[in-house]
Design an enzyme around this catalytic site. Structure first.
Site, PDB file in Angstrom:
ATOM      1  NE  ARG A  15      40.295  33.047  38.629  1.00 48.57           N
ATOM      2  CZ  ARG A  15      39.614  34.183  38.494  1.00 48.57           C
ATOM      3  NH1 ARG A  15      38.303  34.189  38.630  1.00 48.57           N
ATOM      4  NH2 ARG A  15      40.235  35.316  38.231  1.00 48.57           N
TER       5      ARG A  15
ATOM      6  CG  HIS B  28      44.102  37.721  39.531  1.00 45.94           C
ATOM      7  ND1 HIS B  28      44.489  37.353  38.241  1.00 45.94           N
ATOM      8  CD2 HIS B  28      42.752  37.884  39.482  1.00 45.94           C
ATOM      9  CE1 HIS B  28      43.407  37.285  37.475  1.00 45.94           C
ATOM     10  NE2 HIS B  28      42.347  37.599  38.202  1.00 45.94           N
TER      11      HIS B  28
ATOM     12  CE  LYS C 255      36.024  10.824  36.254  1.00 49.39           C
ATOM     13  NZ  LYS C 255      36.575  10.245  35.015  1.00 49.39           N
TER      14      LYS C 255
ATOM     15  NE  ARG D  85      35.113  40.890  35.350  1.00 47.95           N
ATOM     16  CZ  ARG D  85      33.786  40.845  35.491  1.00 47.95           C
ATOM     17  NH1 ARG D  85      33.030  41.552  34.699  1.00 47.95           N
ATOM     18  NH2 ARG D  85      33.215  40.102  36.426  1.00 47.95           N
ATOM     19  CB  THR D  86      40.303  35.904  34.672  1.00 41.56           C
ATOM     20  OG1 THR D  86      40.254  36.998  35.576  1.00 41.56           O
ATOM     21  CG2 THR D  86      41.722  35.408  34.546  1.00 41.56           C
TER      22      THR D  86
HETATM   23  C1  NCD Z   1      38.929  39.214  40.705  1.00 39.32           C
HETATM   24  C2  NCD Z   1      39.371  37.826  41.134  1.00 39.32           C
HETATM   25  O1  NCD Z   1      38.883  36.815  40.643  1.00 39.32           O
HETATM   26  O2  NCD Z   1      40.234  37.819  41.990  1.00 39.32           O
HETATM   27  N1  NCD Z   1      38.258  39.253  39.492  1.00 39.32           N
HETATM   28  C3  NCD Z   1      38.957  39.177  38.332  1.00 39.32           C
HETATM   29  O3  NCD Z   1      39.714  38.271  38.092  1.00 39.32           O
HETATM   30  N2  NCD Z   1      38.797  40.174  37.446  1.00 39.32           N
HETATM   31  C4  NCD Z   1      38.277  39.989  41.780  1.00 39.32           C
HETATM   32  C5  NCD Z   1      37.125  39.403  42.521  1.00 39.32           C
HETATM   33  O4  NCD Z   1      36.691  38.279  42.285  1.00 39.32           O
HETATM   34  O5  NCD Z   1      36.615  40.121  43.386  1.00 39.32           O
END
Ligand code: NCD
Length: 306
Positions: A101, A129, A80, A51-52
């Site tokens: 991320r 997040h 590397k 999703r993100t």
């Molecule tokens: C979450 C995350 O990556 O922290 N998911 C997200 O970004 N929608 C929650 C999770 O991974 O459980």
């Protein structure tokens, strides 16, 4: 240079404006079609994401911009041995804004210190997040039409769940909410979040039983047990199915409960719940695109790039 590393990097009035902007984007997406024409988003994902990453990419494409990046550290020079600092210096030459991320807490902050373009934290380890929080707030606001006077339940892995930490940080800035924190003993909220709740004089209870708490909730934020943050598999296996929301448990809940989940879900919400009108987690995923469109636009405008 403005970055979003934690949710409170936007002030409460800015957050309200962002939510309004995202609601406008949702109503009239066609008005935003070419707003970022010629601009590039770098999506640097060192950790898995559906999703993100896809909502960031979809948001930038909907704004008329382009996207570059990688969806695993293995596909970048990190494999590397390159540092995040060097990677972001390079990416700054090719893109106008970046979403990152990373499995390590603090990686997005480090990136922001070496970047000449706005950096958005798309999740740093078990820490924060912020764009999920903005998504959650937009969803709550669009359903409840308020951000105050609610009893909000958080259930599951409150220790490692970064979405929980970020949402609590932001939501506790709004007055008169109460929090029911449901988790196994081992997965209670970290001390710094508990400290924040106390500092802000929030009413909260930490409990282990979902069934007896659910009837008081206006919002229930379910979470996945974060397997990848555990030190051993045995503990994960013991704790992973601590809570499973099903129709029976829901029968005690308010008729206007809003059920959220950042997703992915594993077992913690039975699929039979999906058809209940109170289940809003897929709607929440949809809102993730609108809020990211509004955020990209805001940061690029502030940087003078749009
Ligand atoms: C979450 C995350 O990556 O922290 N998911 C997200 O970004 N929608 C929650 C999770 O991974 O459980």
């Amino acid at each position: 240079m403005r970055h979003v590393i934690e949710p409170t990097d936007l002030s409460p009035p800015e957050l309200n404006d962002l939510i309004k902007a995202a609601e406008e984007v949702r109503r009239r997406p066609e008005d935003y079609a070419g707003r970022c024409h010629g601009k590039i988003l770098a999506a640097l994902f060192y950790e898995p994401s559906t999703r993100t990453r896809l909502s960031f990419e979809s948001a930038m494409l909907a704004l008329g911009g382009g996207v570059i990046g990688f969806s695993s550290g293995d596909a970048s020079s990190a494999s590397k041995g390159e540092s995040v600092a060097d990677t972001i210096r390079t990416v700054s030459c090719y893109a106008d804004i970046c979403a990152i991320r990373h499995p390590k807490e603090g990686a997005a902050l480090v990136a922001s210190q070496f970047s000449t373009i706005p950096v958005i934290n798309a999740g740093d380890g078990g820490h924060e997040h912020p764009t999920q929080t903005y998504t959650d707030l937009l969803t709550i606001h669009s359903i409840k039409h308020r951000m105050t006077d609610m009893t909000v339940g958080f259930c599951g892995d409150l220790k490692f769940g970064r979405t929980v930490h970020s949402l609590l940080k932001a939501l506790t800035l709004y007055p008169r909410n109460r929090y029911l924190l449901v988790s196994p003993e081992e997965l209670r909220i970290p001390d710094y979040i508990r400290g924040l709740l106390k500092e802000r004089d929030c009413l909260f209870e930490e409990v282990t039983d979902l069934e007896s708490a659910i009837e008081r909730m206006d919002v229930l934020y379910m979470t996945r047990v974060q397997r990848e943050r555990f030190f051993n598999e045995e503990d994960y296996v013991r704790l992973k199915d601590s809570y499973i929301l099903d129709k029976r448990k829901l029968s005690a809940a308010k008729p206007d409960l809003t059920i959220l989940h950042p997703l992915p879900r594993v077992n913690e919400i039975a699929p039979e719940v999906d058809s209940d009108p109170r289940a809003q987690y897929f709607q929440q995923a949809r809102y993730g695109k609108f809020i990211r469109m509004a955020l990209i636009l805001k940061l690029l405008e502030e940087a003078g790039a749009c």
